[in-house]
Design a protein around this motif. Structure first.
Motif, PDB file in Angstrom:
ATOM      1  N   LEU A  27      21.908  63.953  -2.651  1.00  0.00           N
ATOM      2  CA  LEU A  27      23.083  63.353  -3.270  1.00  0.00           C
ATOM      3  C   LEU A  27      22.935  61.832  -3.346  1.00  0.00           C
ATOM      4  CD1 LEU A  27      26.660  64.557  -2.528  1.00  0.00           C
ATOM      5  CD2 LEU A  27      26.217  62.120  -2.456  1.00  0.00           C
ATOM      6  N   VAL A  28      22.414  61.229  -2.280  1.00  0.00           N
ATOM      7  CA  VAL A  28      22.248  59.774  -2.234  1.00  0.00           C
ATOM      8  C   VAL A  28      21.067  59.318  -3.089  1.00  0.00           C
ATOM      9  CG1 VAL A  28      21.684  57.824  -0.720  1.00  0.00           C
ATOM     10  CG2 VAL A  28      23.356  59.536   0.024  1.00  0.00           C
ATOM     11  N   SER A  29      19.949  60.018  -2.996  1.00  0.00           N
ATOM     12  CA  SER A  29      18.737  59.586  -3.705  1.00  0.00           C
ATOM     13  C   SER A  29      18.724  59.970  -5.181  1.00  0.00           C
ATOM     14  CB  SER A  29      17.498  60.176  -3.027  1.00  0.00           C
ATOM     15  OG  SER A  29      17.448  61.584  -3.237  1.00  0.00           O
ATOM     16  N   GLU A  49      19.809  68.075   3.800  1.00  0.00           N
ATOM     17  CA  GLU A  49      19.044  68.040   2.545  1.00  0.00           C
ATOM     18  C   GLU A  49      19.959  67.758   1.353  1.00  0.00           C
ATOM     19  OE1 GLU A  49      15.939  67.978   2.002  1.00  0.00           O
ATOM     20  OE2 GLU A  49      15.066  68.641   3.894  1.00  0.00           O
ATOM     21  N   VAL A  50      21.130  68.377   1.355  1.00  0.00           N
ATOM     22  CA  VAL A  50      22.097  68.154   0.273  1.00  0.00           C
ATOM     23  C   VAL A  50      22.511  66.689   0.240  1.00  0.00           C
ATOM     24  CG1 VAL A  50      24.452  68.647  -0.512  1.00  0.00           C
ATOM     25  CG2 VAL A  50      22.970  70.528   0.205  1.00  0.00           C
ATOM     26  N   LEU A  51      22.825  66.119   1.411  1.00  0.00           N
ATOM     27  CA  LEU A  51      23.277  64.731   1.456  1.00  0.00           C
ATOM     28  C   LEU A  51      22.179  63.758   1.026  1.00  0.00           C
ATOM     29  CD1 LEU A  51      25.438  64.644   4.713  1.00  0.00           C
ATOM     30  CD2 LEU A  51      26.237  64.441   2.360  1.00  0.00           C
ATOM     31  N   LEU A 101      30.463  58.013   0.817  1.00  0.00           N
ATOM     32  CA  LEU A 101      29.422  58.894   0.278  1.00  0.00           C
ATOM     33  C   LEU A 101      29.537  59.032  -1.233  1.00  0.00           C
ATOM     34  CD1 LEU A 101      29.235  61.614   3.057  1.00  0.00           C
ATOM     35  CD2 LEU A 101      27.404  60.067   2.354  1.00  0.00           C
ATOM     36  N   HIS A 102      30.754  59.035  -1.758  1.00  0.00           N
ATOM     37  CA  HIS A 102      30.912  59.042  -3.218  1.00  0.00           C
ATOM     38  C   HIS A 102      30.361  57.741  -3.808  1.00  0.00           C
ATOM     39  CE1 HIS A 102      32.916  62.791  -3.607  1.00  0.00           C
ATOM     40  NE2 HIS A 102      34.033  62.439  -3.017  1.00  0.00           N
ATOM     41  N   TYR A 103      30.672  56.625  -3.149  1.00  0.00           N
ATOM     42  CA  TYR A 103      30.189  55.319  -3.599  1.00  0.00           C
ATOM     43  C   TYR A 103      28.662  55.259  -3.562  1.00  0.00           C
ATOM     44  CZ  TYR A 103      29.026  50.319  -3.089  1.00  0.00           C
ATOM     45  OH  TYR A 103      28.466  49.078  -3.209  1.00  0.00           O
ATOM     46  N   GLY A 104      28.057  55.843  -2.523  1.00  0.00           N
ATOM     47  CA  GLY A 104      26.616  55.773  -2.346  1.00  0.00           C
ATOM     48  C   GLY A 104      25.829  56.834  -3.084  1.00  0.00           C
ATOM     49  N   SER A 105      26.523  57.748  -3.773  1.00  0.00           N
ATOM     50  CA  SER A 105      25.828  58.819  -4.482  1.00  0.00           C
ATOM     51  C   SER A 105      25.152  58.294  -5.756  1.00  0.00           C
ATOM     52  CB  SER A 105      26.821  59.926  -4.870  1.00  0.00           C
ATOM     53  OG  SER A 105      27.327  60.558  -3.729  1.00  0.00           O
ATOM     54  N   TYR A 106      23.988  58.841  -6.019  1.00  0.00           N
ATOM     55  CA  TYR A 106      23.252  58.479  -7.238  1.00  0.00           C
ATOM     56  C   TYR A 106      24.075  58.874  -8.474  1.00  0.00           C
ATOM     57  CZ  TYR A 106      19.627  58.519 -10.822  1.00  0.00           C
ATOM     58  OH  TYR A 106      18.899  58.284 -11.965  1.00  0.00           O
ATOM     59  N   ARG A 157      24.547  56.882  10.878  1.00  0.00           N
ATOM     60  CA  ARG A 157      24.284  58.208  10.296  1.00  0.00           C
ATOM     61  C   ARG A 157      23.906  58.097   8.826  1.00  0.00           C
ATOM     62  NH1 ARG A 157      22.343  63.217   9.791  1.00  0.00           N
ATOM     63  NH2 ARG A 157      23.762  64.630   8.701  1.00  0.00           N
ATOM     64  N   TYR A 158      24.631  57.287   8.062  1.00  0.00           N
ATOM     65  CA  TYR A 158      24.361  57.188   6.632  1.00  0.00           C
ATOM     66  C   TYR A 158      23.024  56.511   6.353  1.00  0.00           C
ATOM     67  CZ  TYR A 158      29.159  58.741   5.714  1.00  0.00           C
ATOM     68  OH  TYR A 158      30.336  59.473   5.650  1.00  0.00           O
ATOM     69  N   ARG A 159      22.617  55.627   7.273  1.00  0.00           N
ATOM     70  CA  ARG A 159      21.301  55.003   7.123  1.00  0.00           C
ATOM     71  C   ARG A 159      20.203  56.063   7.228  1.00  0.00           C
ATOM     72  NH1 ARG A 159      21.171  50.606  11.064  1.00  0.00           N
ATOM     73  NH2 ARG A 159      22.595  49.589   9.620  1.00  0.00           N
ATOM     74  N   GLU A 160      20.403  57.048   8.122  1.00  0.00           N
ATOM     75  CA  GLU A 160      19.446  58.152   8.255  1.00  0.00           C
ATOM     76  C   GLU A 160      19.320  58.933   6.947  1.00  0.00           C
ATOM     77  OE1 GLU A 160      20.712  60.752  11.309  1.00  0.00           O
ATOM     78  OE2 GLU A 160      20.619  59.260  12.906  1.00  0.00           O
ATOM     79  N   LEU A 161      20.402  58.976   6.192  1.00  0.00           N
ATOM     80  CA  LEU A 161      20.437  59.735   4.945  1.00  0.00           C
ATOM     81  C   LEU A 161      19.930  58.927   3.756  1.00  0.00           C
ATOM     82  CD1 LEU A 161      23.957  61.354   5.482  1.00  0.00           C
ATOM     83  CD2 LEU A 161      21.741  62.476   5.813  1.00  0.00           C
TER      84      LEU A 161
END
Length: 269
Positions: free
Chosen positions: A239-241, A234-236, A89-94, A14-18
Motif C-alpha cells: 500500500l505504501v510502496s 505485506e498488504v501495508l 496511512l492514507h496520506y502515506g499510500s502510493y 512502526r510505519y518506518r518499518e513499513l
C-alpha cells in the motif's frame, strides 16, 4: 494528551518499518470540537470524517458530545490517535493521477487500480459474504487494523482501563477489542443510547465494523493463524510502496500462480 503522544512515537517506529518515513503533517489535520448540531457526537465514526486525498487533508472530530470540552479526555485522546494513525496511512499510500477529459482522475491508490471511466479493479463484496475480495476493503481494513493496534498499545502503556456505558464500545472499537457479541448489539434494533447523536454514532460503528473490520479479519484468518500477521504486513508495505510484486509472490507461494488476479480482479475490469 499523553496517550496520543505515546501512540505517535509508537506509530512513527512502526510505519518506518513499513517504508513510510513521513507522517501526516499536523498542519494538514483539522479537528472539530464544537457543532451547531446540539446532539452531534464526535469521533472516528462521525459523518463525513476522514482523509481527503486530493486536498491531502484530514478532518477529525473530538470523541463525545461536541460541546468544546471532552467528556472523557483519555478516551478522546485514544480516539484521536486511532483517527490520526489511520489517516497517516492514507496520506502515506502510493497514488497516481491522470488528466481525463479535463478532470483529474485518481488512477491508482495503494494496490488498487481504476480505469479512467471509473471502473475499479475489484467488484464490490456481496452483502452476505463473510470475508472480502475487494481491494478497497482490504486496504481500508489494513489501515484501521494497524491504527487500532497502535492505539491498543498506547492504552496499555498509559494504563487506561475499559470504561462502562456507551464509552465501552468506543474504547473497544478504538483498541481493536470489539467482539462478535458487541457487534450484534451495535447492529441490533436496540437503542443503546438515549442521546440521538450517540445512537447514530454507535449505529455507524456497527455498520463500519461489519463492512470493513470483520471482513478484513476474515481475510487474515483465511491465511492461517500464523500467517495472518505476515499477510497484513505485506498488504501495508504494498500500500505504501505501490508495488504489488512482493504481495503477489506471497500469495502465489501459498495458493498458486496468478492468485492476486484470480482473487481480486473483477471480470468487468
Amino acid at each position: 494528551m499523553r496517550p496520543f503522544h505515546e501512540g505517535v512515537e509508537l506509530l512513527r517506529l512502526r510505519y518506518r518499518e513499513l517504508g513510510m518515513t513521513r507522517l501526516l503533517p499536523p498542519e494538514r489535520v483539522v479537528i472539530g470540537t464544537e457543532s451547531a448540531d446540539t446532539p452531534a457526537w464526535g469521533g472516528f465514526h462521525h459523518p463525513n470524517q476522514g482523509y481527503r486525498h486530493l486536498q491531502m487533508r484530514a478532518l477529525i472530530t473530538m470523541y463525545g458530545p461536541l460541546t468544546s470540552t471532552p467528556q472523557n479526555p483519555s478516551l478522546a485522546a485514544l480516539d484521536l490517535l486511532r483517527s490520526y494513525a489511520h489517516d497517516c496511512l492514507h496520506y502515506g499510500s502510493y497514488r497516481s493521477y491522470r488528466l481525463h477529459d479535463g478532470e483529474i482522475v485518481r488512477s491508482r491508490y495503494g494496490v488498487n487500480f481504476r480505469r479512467p471511466d471509473g471502473r475499479t479493479y475489484s467488484a464490490p463484496d456481496t452483502v452476505d459474504t463473510p470475508g472480502t475480495r475487494n481491494l478497497g476493503v482490504v486496504m481500508e481494513g489494513a489501515c484501521d487494523w494497524e491504527a487500532r493496534a497502535v492505539t491498543r498499545r498506547a492504552a496499555e502503556r498509559c494504563g487506561i482501563q475499559e470504561p462502562g456505558g456507551l464509552d465501552r464500545f468506543a474504547y473497544r472499537d478504538s483498541t481493536g477489542l470489539l467482539d462478535i457479541a458487541d457487534v450484534r448489539q451495535l447492529t441490533s434494533r436496540q437503542r443503546l443510547s438515549p442521546q440521538a447523536g450517540a445512537a447514530r454514532f454507535l449505529e455507524s460503528m456497527g455498520r463500519y465494523t461489519t463492512a470493513v473490520n470483520t471482513r478484513y479479519a476474515w481475510f487474515l484468518d483465511d491465511a492461517g493463524p500464523e500467517e495472518g500477521a505476515e499477510l497484513h504486513a505485506e498488504v501495508l508495505r504494498a500500500l505504501v510502496s505501490g508495488s504489488v510484486s512482493d504481495l503477489c509472490t506471497w500469495l502465489d507461494v501459498r495458493h498458486g500462480p496468478g492468485e492476486f488476479l484470480a482473487r481480486f480482479r473483477a471480470p468487468s475490469y
